[in-house]
Write a protein that holds these residues in place. Structure first.
Motif, short mmCIF file in Angstrom:
data_model
loop_
_atom_site.label_atom_id
_atom_site.label_comp_id
_atom_site.label_asym_id
_atom_site.label_seq_id
_atom_site.Cartn_x
_atom_site.Cartn_y
_atom_site.Cartn_z
N PRO A 36 1.52 9.51 0.63
CA PRO A 36 1.24 8.23 1.27
C PRO A 36 0.69 8.41 2.69
CG PRO A 36 3.31 8.10 0.11
CD PRO A 36 2.89 9.55 0.09
N SER A 37 -0.17 7.49 3.09
CA SER A 37 -0.75 7.52 4.43
C SER A 37 0.23 6.93 5.43
CB SER A 37 -2.08 6.76 4.42
OG SER A 37 -1.88 5.42 3.99
N GLU A 71 0.87 3.99 -3.00
CA GLU A 71 0.56 5.39 -2.72
C GLU A 71 1.70 6.31 -3.15
OE1 GLU A 71 -2.49 4.68 1.04
OE2 GLU A 71 -0.45 5.33 1.45
N GLN A 125 0.83 -1.20 0.00
CA GLN A 125 0.00 0.00 0.00
C GLN A 125 0.87 1.25 0.00
OE1 GLN A 125 -3.10 0.24 2.99
NE2 GLN A 125 -3.17 2.47 2.83
#
Length: 150
Positions: free
Chosen positions: A107-108, A95, A91
């Protein structure tokens, strides 16, 4: 602003600070898997060693020979990768790639520190180097998974 001034701005104090302080620079002698990725455009390389237990990275080592942007990315990845699953690393990688290639958001968490590389979106020739730490980590995790399931 000239292209040279833009490039100087890209190499901000924050990016250079990250590049100077890459965590987990000691290679693992008892790694479950190792992967080396190289950017053919600039020659940057990142080699990653991982230990994986129950699908999570429990130990991480890296050897980074890259430009300041690749080093900064490796610093953020290295600082946040222990305890992460392959899906979480994927993930973060996706991202970051979306931020660089298609104007996606930063990105988170836990990889939100990569937002510092947002200005690099304009420099397509730097993208491969920036992605190396994630690519090598994912390759090593996949190898560890395959080895443990064999």
């Amino acid at each position: 602003m000239t292209a040279d001034a833009d490039l100087i701005k890209l190499y901000s104090t924050r990016i250079l600070g990250l590049a100077a302080d890459i965590p987990h620079r000691t290679r693992l002698t008892d790694a479950d898997a190792t992967a080396k990725r190289r950017s053919p455009l600039c020659g940057s390389t990142v080699t990653v060693d991982v230990q994986v237990t129950d699908g999570q990275i429990t130990a991480f080592g890296q050897d980074v020979k890259a430009c300041a942007l690749g080093q900064a990315a490796a610093a953020v990845v290295g600082d946040n990768v222990i305890g992460r699953t392959e899906a979480e690393v994927q993930q973060g990688r996706d991202e970051l790639l979306a931020m660089l290639k298609s104007g996606g958001p930063a990105p988170s968490a836990p990889f939100n520190g990569l937002e510092v590389l947002g200005p690099a979106a304009e420099y397509k020739n730097r993208h491969a180097s920036i992605m190396l730490a994630f690519e090598a980590t994912l390759e090593a995790m996949a190898e560890a998974r395959a080895t443990k399931s064999a």
